[in-house]
Design an enzyme around this catalytic site. Structure first.
Site, PDB file in Angstrom:
ATOM      1  N   HIS A  53       0.830  -1.199   0.000  1.00 38.40           N
ATOM      2  CA  HIS A  53       0.000   0.000   0.000  1.00 38.40           C
ATOM      3  C   HIS A  53       0.870   1.256   0.000  1.00 38.40           C
ATOM      4  O   HIS A  53       2.078   1.192   0.263  1.00 38.40           O
ATOM      5  CB  HIS A  53      -0.960   0.014   1.198  1.00 38.40           C
ATOM      6  CG  HIS A  53      -0.344  -0.319   2.527  1.00 38.40           C
ATOM      7  ND1 HIS A  53       0.728   0.358   3.064  1.00 38.40           N
ATOM      8  CD2 HIS A  53      -0.651  -1.274   3.436  1.00 38.40           C
ATOM      9  CE1 HIS A  53       1.030  -0.156   4.232  1.00 38.40           C
ATOM     10  NE2 HIS A  53       0.221  -1.172   4.482  1.00 38.40           N
TER      11      HIS A  53
HETATM   12  P1  TYD Z   1      -2.253  -3.875   7.348  1.00 41.49           P
HETATM   13  O1  TYD Z   1      -2.306  -2.488   6.807  1.00 41.49           O
HETATM   14  O2  TYD Z   1      -2.697  -4.973   6.460  1.00 41.49           O
HETATM   15  O3  TYD Z   1      -0.802  -4.184   7.872  1.00 41.49           O
HETATM   16  P2  TYD Z   1       0.568  -4.218   7.026  1.00 41.49           P
HETATM   17  O4  TYD Z   1       0.681  -2.926   6.337  1.00 41.49           O
HETATM   18  O5  TYD Z   1       1.625  -4.411   8.049  1.00 41.49           O
HETATM   19  O6  TYD Z   1       0.523  -5.359   6.092  1.00 41.49           O
HETATM   20  O7  TYD Z   1      -3.108  -3.891   8.677  1.00 41.49           O
HETATM   21  C1  TYD Z   1      -3.744  -5.056   9.207  1.00 41.49           C
HETATM   22  C2  TYD Z   1      -5.003  -4.645   9.952  1.00 41.49           C
HETATM   23  O8  TYD Z   1      -4.692  -3.859  11.090  1.00 41.49           O
HETATM   24  C3  TYD Z   1      -5.961  -3.844   9.092  1.00 41.49           C
HETATM   25  O9  TYD Z   1      -7.279  -4.282   9.393  1.00 41.49           O
HETATM   26  C4  TYD Z   1      -5.798  -2.431   9.582  1.00 41.49           C
HETATM   27  C5  TYD Z   1      -5.367  -2.602  11.020  1.00 41.49           C
HETATM   28  N1  TYD Z   1      -4.450  -1.550  11.497  1.00 41.49           N
HETATM   29  C6  TYD Z   1      -4.874  -0.639  12.459  1.00 41.49           C
HETATM   30  O10 TYD Z   1      -6.037  -0.679  12.927  1.00 41.49           O
HETATM   31  N2  TYD Z   1      -4.014   0.312  12.897  1.00 41.49           N
HETATM   32  C7  TYD Z   1      -2.744   0.413  12.417  1.00 41.49           C
HETATM   33  O11 TYD Z   1      -1.976   1.299  12.840  1.00 41.49           O
HETATM   34  C8  TYD Z   1      -2.314  -0.529  11.416  1.00 41.49           C
HETATM   35  C9  TYD Z   1      -0.920  -0.455  10.839  1.00 41.49           C
HETATM   36  C10 TYD Z   1      -3.192  -1.487  10.987  1.00 41.49           C
END
Ligand code: TYD
Length: 142
Positions: A53
């Site tokens: 992302h």
């Molecule tokens: P995600 O963005 O997929 O993590 P990464 O970028 O490490 O692969 O996040 C996983 C889940 O956690 C998603 O449902 C969003 C939530 N999340 C939060 O609520 N707060 C945060 O600060 C982060 C990074 C994720």
């Protein structure tokens, strides 16, 4: 240019015979932003790809405080792979940069400092949408 959107930062080790101590202060002291959020990722392995992302607003600082991982950053034109493998090494990432984190070692603990609170609406999770947003921004800047 990709080089304007990331920076590798080596933090000072204030450790002594008792062990290591690394301090990261925000607001331009050690990293360019005010730290609003901290999260860490562990228990991912070499088969997992995280991230995938870009963020419209948030800037990040990534440190593998234990173990190793790789980060691939992409500005829509160029990409670069950086291995995070030292607790003193931080990768600063600006907003609007695509990132993938992968190849986590078993003992990997990836600490992430962020400049904004979590807001799902500022995450761009589709690469084509990301490219289109960059193109729109370039046209607006012309
Ligand atoms: P995600 O963005 O997929 O993590 P990464 O970028 O490490 O692969 O996040 C996983 C889940 O956690 C998603 O449902 C969003 C939530 N999340 C939060 O609520 N707060 C945060 O600060 C982060 C990074 C994720």
């Amino acid at each position: 240019m990709l080089k304007d959107h990331y920076k590798l930062i080596e933090f000072v080790d204030l450790g002594d015979e008792r062990g290591n101590l690394v301090v990261i202060e925000g607001e331009g002291r050690d990293i360019p932003f005010d730290i609003k959020r901290v999260f860490y990722i562990y228990g991912s392995d070499s088969t997992v790809v995280r991230g995938q992302h870009a963020n419209k607003e948030t800037e990040f600082l990534l440190v593998n405080v234990s173990g190793t991982s790789k980060v691939r950053i992409d500005d829509g034109k160029d990409s670069l792979i950086i291995e995070l493998n030292k607790p003193r090494m931080g990768l600063y990432i600006s907003s609007m940069l695509w990132k993938d984190m992968y190849d986590f070692s078993e003992d990997s603990v990836l600490l992430v400092l962020a400049s904004k609170h979590y807001d799902s609406t500022e995450y761009i999770r589709d690469y084509d949408t990301y490219i289109k947003m960059l193109e729109k921004r370039d046209i607006a800047d012309e």
